[in-house]
Enzyme design. Structure first.
Site, PDB file in Angstrom:
ATOM      1  N   LYS A   1      33.509  -4.590 -75.035  1.00 38.89           N
ATOM      2  CA  LYS A   1      34.633  -5.473 -74.739  1.00 38.89           C
ATOM      3  C   LYS A   1      35.936  -4.863 -75.260  1.00 38.89           C
ATOM      4  O   LYS A   1      36.821  -4.567 -74.480  1.00 38.89           O
ATOM      5  CB  LYS A   1      34.419  -6.858 -75.356  1.00 38.89           C
TER       6      LYS A   1
ATOM      7  N   TRP B   1      27.683 -18.005 -76.401  1.00 42.64           N
ATOM      8  CA  TRP B   1      27.173 -16.950 -77.288  1.00 42.64           C
ATOM      9  C   TRP B   1      26.652 -17.528 -78.587  1.00 42.64           C
ATOM     10  O   TRP B   1      25.641 -17.052 -79.121  1.00 42.64           O
ATOM     11  CB  TRP B   1      28.221 -15.856 -77.522  1.00 42.64           C
TER      12      TRP B   1
ATOM     13  N   ASP C   1      30.235 -12.957 -85.129  1.00 41.95           N
ATOM     14  CA  ASP C   1      30.068 -12.184 -83.893  1.00 41.95           C
ATOM     15  C   ASP C   1      31.460 -11.984 -83.299  1.00 41.95           C
ATOM     16  O   ASP C   1      31.995 -12.871 -82.651  1.00 41.95           O
ATOM     17  CB  ASP C   1      29.164 -12.964 -82.926  1.00 41.95           C
TER      18      ASP C   1
END
Ligand code: PLP
Length: 359
Positions: free
Chosen positions: A194, A101, A170
């Site tokens: 999530k 990511w 993030d």
């Protein structure tokens, strides 16, 4: 049979939240409407959104000089919105590279300016977080971007570097899983699917002084200030996602808040890593001990030829979605807030039995 869903995202939601949504599906609190059918500017939905924001502020202790934005486009859209909004006339930004990511955030940021990678875990296949003493900063960087939990690699760190530029994090896969000090960040963002609610909602928490500095030509919808000035109702927000997220926040408060969540998350992670480390090498986790994620636990079987049998038997016991990410293979158990301790206990005991039967 009780089903436990270990998906990395979209992921398991608290059963009591789904039950409440079911009970209110056709008629939200006597309004005669489903939340999905309400005007986002009507009294009912405005109340739902305001309560969701207030509860999130309370849970995370968000200071008054931060805006909470309910956005769309996923964390992936934030990969672009962050440089668009935060470069503020500067030419470069610092990024820590801890895995998949981070890499995506870096490659998107390169469309808007120069990226200085302060440190990278690539030399050890992203199995660790480089020590702060090795980070190399760009003195002209506009901000520092980090990924405190790498959902695919299962690498997490909880400390914050001591820097003078705004820190952008993030937190898609670990927000609300442990206490944080919001005042130390410039921007925190997270896709909801999530650890918060359904896919389609993205939350950004933005310090106010960082608003209003976008480059000329930035589309209206990609300017944080547009959303901040309009209480996330410049256009139609993802109303149903906000409603479900609000139910999750309310439930978290009732369960004792983030500190209580963290306690359970520590217990869950301990149990699962013990099952891996205590298997005599039958299972292995590649991540350095200090950086092992409490949320996403990747592991391999010593004989990959057993992967198929492992997944099939796990499925038969109601232990679902354990297949690892296509880029790493093996298994991955995501054990977000909504995964009960019992689910991890069931997985750990299955792993023990499977290892004994196939040793
Ligand atoms: C899932 C994930 C993303 C991507 O989220 P989308 O909502 O699919 O854009 C980005 N960062 C992290 C850490 C993630 O876990």
């Amino acid at each position: 049979m009780t089903i436990y869903n270990f998906s990395a995202g979209p992921a398991v939601l608290p059963k009591e939240v789904l039950q409440q949504a079911q009970a209110e599906m056709l008629d939200w609190q006597g309004s005669g409407m489903s939340v999905m059918e309400m005007s986002h500017r009507g009294r009912e939905f405005m109340g739902i959104a305001a309560k969701a924001e207030a509860d999130l502020r309370e849970l995370l202790g968000i200071p008054g000089n931060y805006k909470v934005l309910f956005l769309q486009g996923g964390a992936s859209m934030q990969f672009a919105m962050v440089p668009m909004n935060l470069l503020r006339g500067k030419a470069s930004a610092d990024y820590l590279n801890t895995g998949e990511w981070s890499k995506k955030a870096i490659s998107e940021a390169k469309k808007f300016g120069a990226v200085n990678v302060v440190a990278s875990g690539a030399d050890k296949n992203f199995s660790y977080v480089p020590d702060f003493s090795t980070w190399q900063f760009d003195k002209d960087a506009a901000y520092l971007h980090i990924t405190p939990n790498e959902t695919i690699g299962g690498v997490e760190f909880d400390w914050l570097p001591d820097v003078s530029v705004p820190i952008v994090a993030d937190m898609s896969s670990n927000i609300l899983s442990r206490p944080i000090d919001v005042s130390r960040y410039g921007v925190i963002y997270a896709g909801a699917q999530k650890n918060i609610g359904p896919a389609g909602l993205t939350i950004a928490i933005v310090r106010e002084d960082l608003l209003g500095h976008v480059a000329d030509g930035t589309p209206t919808m990609l300017d944080y200030k547009t959303h901040a000035d309009n209480e996330s109702m410049y256009n139609t927000p993802p109303t149903y996602g906000i409603y479900i997220a609000g139910l999750v926040f309310q439930m978290l408060k009732e369960k004792g808040g983030i500190a209580a969540m963290e306690k359970t998350n520590i217990a869950k992670a301990k149990l699962l890593y013990a099952a891996i480390d205590g298997s005599g090498g039958f299972y292995q986790c590649p991540v350095a001990h200090a950086n092992r994620s409490r949320m996403n636990v990747p592991f391999t079987l010593k004989d990959a030829a057993l992967d198929g049998a492992f997944l099939k038997e796990a499925d038969a016991r109601g232990l679902l979605q354990l297949k690892g990410h296509r880029s790493v293979g093996g298994m991955r158990a995501s054990i977000y807030n909504a995964m009960p301790l019992e689910g991890v206990q069931a997985l750990a005991s299955f792993m023990g039995e499977f290892a004994r039967a196939n040793a």
